[in-house]
Design a protein around this motif. Structure first.
Motif, short mmCIF file in Angstrom:
data_model
loop_
_atom_site.label_atom_id
_atom_site.label_comp_id
_atom_site.label_asym_id
_atom_site.label_seq_id
_atom_site.Cartn_x
_atom_site.Cartn_y
_atom_site.Cartn_z
N SER A 100 0.93 -1.16 0.09
CA SER A 100 0.23 0.13 0.05
C SER A 100 0.79 1.26 0.10
CB SER A 100 -0.95 -0.21 1.34
OG SER A 100 -0.22 -0.06 2.19
N THR A 102 0.64 5.82 -1.33
CA THR A 102 0.31 6.72 -2.47
C THR A 102 1.63 6.76 -3.21
OG1 THR A 102 1.35 8.67 -1.14
CG2 THR A 102 -1.00 8.21 -0.63
N VAL A 103 1.07 7.54 -4.55
CA VAL A 103 2.09 7.61 -5.22
C VAL A 103 3.29 8.59 -4.94
CG1 VAL A 103 2.77 8.85 -7.48
CG2 VAL A 103 0.49 7.57 -7.34
N SER A 160 -8.54 -2.76 -9.22
CA SER A 160 -7.73 -1.80 -9.62
C SER A 160 -7.81 -1.60 -11.40
CB SER A 160 -6.58 -1.58 -9.09
OG SER A 160 -5.52 -2.94 -9.18
N PRO A 164 -9.48 2.80 -9.84
CA PRO A 164 -8.20 3.14 -8.95
C PRO A 164 -8.60 2.71 -7.32
CG PRO A 164 -8.24 4.71 -10.40
CD PRO A 164 -9.64 3.94 -10.84
N LEU A 165 -7.50 2.25 -6.62
CA LEU A 165 -8.11 2.12 -5.26
C LEU A 165 -7.26 3.20 -4.43
CD1 LEU A 165 -7.90 -1.81 -5.18
CD2 LEU A 165 -9.82 -0.15 -5.60
N ALA A 169 -1.33 2.68 -4.82
CA ALA A 169 -0.78 3.39 -6.21
C ALA A 169 0.02 2.30 -7.00
CB ALA A 169 0.26 4.59 -5.53
N SER A 171 -0.46 -0.87 -7.18
CA SER A 171 -1.64 -1.73 -7.96
C SER A 171 -2.41 -1.08 -8.89
CB SER A 171 -2.83 -2.27 -6.78
OG SER A 171 -3.87 -2.87 -7.17
N ASN A 172 -2.86 0.45 -8.80
CA ASN A 172 -3.31 1.13 -9.67
C ASN A 172 -2.50 1.30 -10.90
OD1 ASN A 172 -5.51 1.41 -7.75
ND2 ASN A 172 -4.75 3.27 -7.11
N GLY A 173 -1.16 1.40 -10.87
CA GLY A 173 -0.33 1.53 -11.85
C GLY A 173 -0.15 0.15 -12.80
N PRO A 176 -3.62 -2.27 -14.21
CA PRO A 176 -4.26 -1.98 -15.64
C PRO A 176 -3.41 -2.36 -16.75
CG PRO A 176 -4.76 -0.18 -13.99
CD PRO A 176 -3.80 -1.24 -13.37
#
Length: 271
Positions: A100, A102-103, A160, A164-165, A169, A171-173, A176
């Motif tokens: 987990s 943030t970016v 994700s 986005p979750l 970050a 996982s979101n990157g 997809p």
């Protein structure tokens, strides 16, 4: 419904627990044989023994492997026992989770490490297995049409891919991007009869999900609260995911490829 799985052989990575083990159970229940891949011998051998308890002999074998290790001599099924050495009809590739953050708070090293384990490890394994599946039969005919020569590969991804979750970050990157790889491979491998799809599980009641819920407070209260945001108003059971995975891997799903299939009780709100 006969899924056409009898005597087929499937590699299940991360197959010693959770979603992977649930998929292996569903495959075995429908007559398939499975090769479980896991990083630790004790858990892999124990899971194989559990699968064999209520089934005929030789339904499950195991191999020690880490998807992220480029030095591992894939394809792993060549390290299996007995009849698992010479046949492979498909694979469930459990991509695994990501840390987990943030970016802004995620370091370059965290991105590199996750890319190697979550992204590249899965892509490498799919590429190697596809070479073995080329020419292995999905077999038979459905409605008079030949189903194709290859086999089936399923990636276990995450929601994700679509939405986005928060605080995830990496996982979101990466996820997809893996969905894009699945879609691209579907086009590349389709002429050989090899199908490739992704499953998007959300809130399946595995031990791991309960552990994550416990980090937020009382796990039963967290489960009740989060269930209110799921249209079916409950978590999914591992067996429900396992049956979905077995279907998509099977010849019964012979005209499904390049798809992202939620197993989520309706939780993913995007179209």
């Amino acid at each position: 419904m006969d899924l056409g799985l009898r005597d087929r052989v499937y590699l299940v990575t991360g197959g010693s627990r959770g979603l992977g083990f649930a998929a292996a159970q569903a495959l075995v229940a429908d007559g398939a044989r499975v090769l479980l891949s896991a990083p630790h011998e004790a858990t892999a051998s124990s899971a194989a023994a559990r699968l064999a308890q209520d089934a005929a002999a030789d339904v499950a074998a195991w191999v020690i492997a880490d998807n992220a290790d480029p030095s591992h001599p894939w394809p792993a099924h060549r390290g299996g026992q007995g009849p698992f050495r010479r046949r492979l009809d498909g694979a469930l590739i459990s991509v695994g989770g990501s840390p987990s953050g943030t970016v802004a708070a995620t370091t370059d090293e965290a991105w590199r490490s996750a890319f190697e384990s979550v992204f590249l490890g899965a892509v490498r394994l799919a590429r190697v297995l596809a070479a073995d599946l080329d020419g292995v039969g999905d077999g038979g005919a459905v409605g008079g049409a030949l189903t194709g020569a290859g086999g089936s590969i399923v990636f276990v991804l995450a929601s994700s891919v679509r939405v986005p979750l928060a605080e995830l970050a990496i996982s979101n990157g990466l996820f997809p991007g893996l969905a894009g790889v699945v879609k691209t491979l579907a086009g590349e491998l389709g002429p050989a009869g090899i199908r490739i799809n992704g499953l998007l599980p959300v809130r399946i009641a595995t031990d791991r999900v309960r552990e994550l819920d416990a980090l937020r407070g009382d796990p039963d209260e967290v489960r009740a609260r989060l269930s209110e945001h799921i249209p079916l108003r409950r978590y999914g059971e591992p067996e429900e995911f396992g049956r979905a995975a077995a279907f998509v891997l099977s010849p019964a799903a012979s005209y499904i490829t390049g798809a992202m299939i939620p197993v989520d009780g309706g939780a993913i709100s995007s179209i």
